[in-house]
Design a protein around this motif. Structure first.
Motif, PDB file in Angstrom:
ATOM      1  N   ILE A 197       0.844  -1.190   0.000  1.00 25.94           N
ATOM      2  CA  ILE A 197       0.000   0.000   0.000  1.00 25.94           C
ATOM      3  C   ILE A 197       0.884   1.247   0.000  1.00 25.94           C
ATOM      4  CG2 ILE A 197      -1.951  -1.089   1.167  1.00 25.94           C
ATOM      5  CD1 ILE A 197      -0.978   0.230   3.764  1.00 25.94           C
ATOM      6  N   ALA A 198       0.392   2.296  -0.635  1.00 22.30           N
ATOM      7  CA  ALA A 198       1.109   3.569  -0.647  1.00 22.30           C
ATOM      8  C   ALA A 198       0.118   4.690  -0.928  1.00 22.30           C
ATOM      9  CB  ALA A 198       2.200   3.567  -1.708  1.00 22.30           C
ATOM     10  N   SER A 199       0.361   5.850  -0.335  1.00 21.50           N
ATOM     11  CA  SER A 199      -0.497   7.006  -0.596  1.00 21.50           C
ATOM     12  C   SER A 199       0.290   8.285  -0.374  1.00 21.50           C
ATOM     13  CB  SER A 199      -1.739   7.003   0.309  1.00 21.50           C
ATOM     14  OG  SER A 199      -1.378   7.155   1.666  1.00 21.50           O
ATOM     15  N   VAL A 200      -0.174   9.355  -1.016  1.00 17.15           N
ATOM     16  CA  VAL A 200       0.431  10.661  -0.839  1.00 17.15           C
ATOM     17  C   VAL A 200      -0.671  11.706  -0.899  1.00 17.15           C
ATOM     18  CG1 VAL A 200       0.874  10.933  -3.319  1.00 17.15           C
ATOM     19  CG2 VAL A 200       2.229  12.247  -1.654  1.00 17.15           C
ATOM     20  N   GLY A 201      -0.562  12.741  -0.063  1.00 17.57           N
ATOM     21  CA  GLY A 201      -1.578  13.788  -0.038  1.00 17.57           C
ATOM     22  C   GLY A 201      -0.951  15.165   0.003  1.00 17.57           C
ATOM     23  N   TYR A 227       2.403  11.339   3.635  1.00 19.17           N
ATOM     24  CA  TYR A 227       2.653  10.122   2.870  1.00 19.17           C
ATOM     25  C   TYR A 227       2.545   8.891   3.757  1.00 19.17           C
ATOM     26  CZ  TYR A 227       7.209  10.918   5.018  1.00 19.17           C
ATOM     27  OH  TYR A 227       8.209  11.162   5.933  1.00 19.17           O
ATOM     28  N   LYS A 228       2.346   7.750   3.081  1.00 17.20           N
ATOM     29  CA  LYS A 228       2.213   6.473   3.787  1.00 17.20           C
ATOM     30  C   LYS A 228       2.668   5.360   2.863  1.00 17.20           C
ATOM     31  CE  LYS A 228      -1.392   3.511   5.832  1.00 17.20           C
ATOM     32  NZ  LYS A 228      -2.832   3.453   6.232  1.00 17.20           N
ATOM     33  N   PHE A 229       3.353   4.375   3.408  1.00 11.63           N
ATOM     34  CA  PHE A 229       3.755   3.199   2.633  1.00 11.63           C
ATOM     35  C   PHE A 229       3.837   2.015   3.584  1.00 11.63           C
ATOM     36  CE2 PHE A 229       7.460   5.534   4.087  1.00 11.63           C
ATOM     37  CZ  PHE A 229       8.238   4.553   4.695  1.00 11.63           C
ATOM     38  N   GLY A 230       3.454   0.835   3.100  1.00 12.49           N
ATOM     39  CA  GLY A 230       3.501  -0.310   3.984  1.00 12.49           C
ATOM     40  C   GLY A 230       2.935  -1.561   3.347  1.00 12.49           C
ATOM     41  N   VAL A 231       2.612  -2.541   4.206  1.00 12.39           N
ATOM     42  CA  VAL A 231       2.071  -3.816   3.736  1.00 12.39           C
ATOM     43  C   VAL A 231       0.897  -4.222   4.616  1.00 12.39           C
ATOM     44  CG1 VAL A 231       4.227  -4.647   2.739  1.00 12.39           C
ATOM     45  CG2 VAL A 231       3.722  -5.109   5.150  1.00 12.39           C
ATOM     46  N   GLN A 232       0.016  -5.049   4.035  1.00 14.84           N
ATOM     47  CA  GLN A 232      -1.117  -5.601   4.756  1.00 14.84           C
ATOM     48  C   GLN A 232      -1.141  -7.113   4.569  1.00 14.84           C
ATOM     49  OE1 GLN A 232      -4.533  -3.676   3.003  1.00 14.84           O
ATOM     50  NE2 GLN A 232      -4.432  -1.922   4.398  1.00 14.84           N
TER      51      GLN A 232
END
Length: 274
Positions: A197-201, A227-232
């Protein structure tokens, strides 16, 4: 710790009772309505990159009433800690509409539009921003319009791309015009069972003073990026998420202990949907 445990118990019981009580109804539509719910526990509640729980754990839960037309009502709550006397809970209500938009006979996307009211119990008369040099009302409550497009299988089978925009004219107690542009992406990692997963605002305020009201710090700019990055990974219906979350908010001149809510941090979350 006792205070957090109490908040966790209350929010968890409310969310669980709401979802369990309506679980049977959610399996089959009644008069076109169905219900879905969720509960979660996280090591740090981050909203647009900034900690809402003073970098401490938070418990969250909510449910959504959906209609077959695409209209829905969502209620959601979380424990929070802003250091505001009497305020320990965020309660949000969203009214929206979602449906498909067809770009071609073989490809479509999902759009979602609506309005959210962000409410903060107990903050109505205990948080006055006039004392920090910016005109604003008491309390923290605000309303926000949102719109987003969700593209499934955008690049690979099983992935999802989300593009969104939000607007508020009273963001966090009359900081005036605020825009939030964001993009998120998720995709399965081969056949491992993990999802990346990844996101940017991009958070854009009317001016530097308005940003200082929300993000604090020396207010050297009128915008910031989160921002955010990671795994699920999901097992037995429970999703575990490990992510890095942060912002580029300037903390120059801010005491060390007050920098942490804006800096990159590891956040672990367990969630369950019903």
């Amino acid at each position: 710790m006792k205070k957090f445990a109490y908040q966790a118990a209350v929010l968890a019981s409310l969310a669980a009772s709401a979802t369990v009580a309506m679980a049977e109804d959610s399996k089959s539509s009644i008069a076109g309505f169905s219900v879905a719910g969720s509960v979660a526990a996280t090591t740090d509640y981050r909203f647009r990159g900034v900690s809402q729980s003073s970098n401490n754990p938070a418990i969250q839960g909510g449910f959504t009433i959906n209609h077959e037309s695409g209209a829905y009502l969502a209620l959601w709550g979380s424990s929070v800690d802003f250091g505001v006397a009497g305020n320990s809970t965020e309660t949000d209500a969203s009214l929206g509409y979602t449906n498909k938009i067809h770009f071609s006979p073989s490809y479509s996307a999902t759009y979602d539009v609506g309005i959210t009211h962000y409410g903060y119990i107990g903050s109505g008369h205990s948080f006055d921003r006039s004392g920090i040099g910016y005109e604003g009302k008491n309390g923290l409550d605000f309303n926000e319009l949102y719109a987003k497009l969700i593209f499934a299988d955008s690049l690979f089978t099983g992935d999802s791309l989300t593009l969104g925009v939000n607007y508020s004219d009273d963001y966090w107690a009359h900081t005036k015009n605020f825009w939030y542009f964001n993009a998120g992406y998720s995709a399965p990692i081969a056949d491992t069972g993990f999802t990346g997963i990844a996101s940017v605002g991009y958070n854009n305020f009317k001016n530097k003073d308005a940003m200082a009201v929300v993000a604090g710090g020396p207010a050297k700019d009128d915008s910031y990026i989160d921002y955010k990055f990671g795994v699920q990974y999901t097992v037995l219906g429970v999703t575990a998420e490990l992510a890095g979350v942060g912002t580029d908010v300037s903390t120059s001149g801010v005491p060390g202990a007050l920098q942490k809510p804006y800096e990159l941090g590891a956040v672990f979350t367990l969630s369950k949907t019903f």
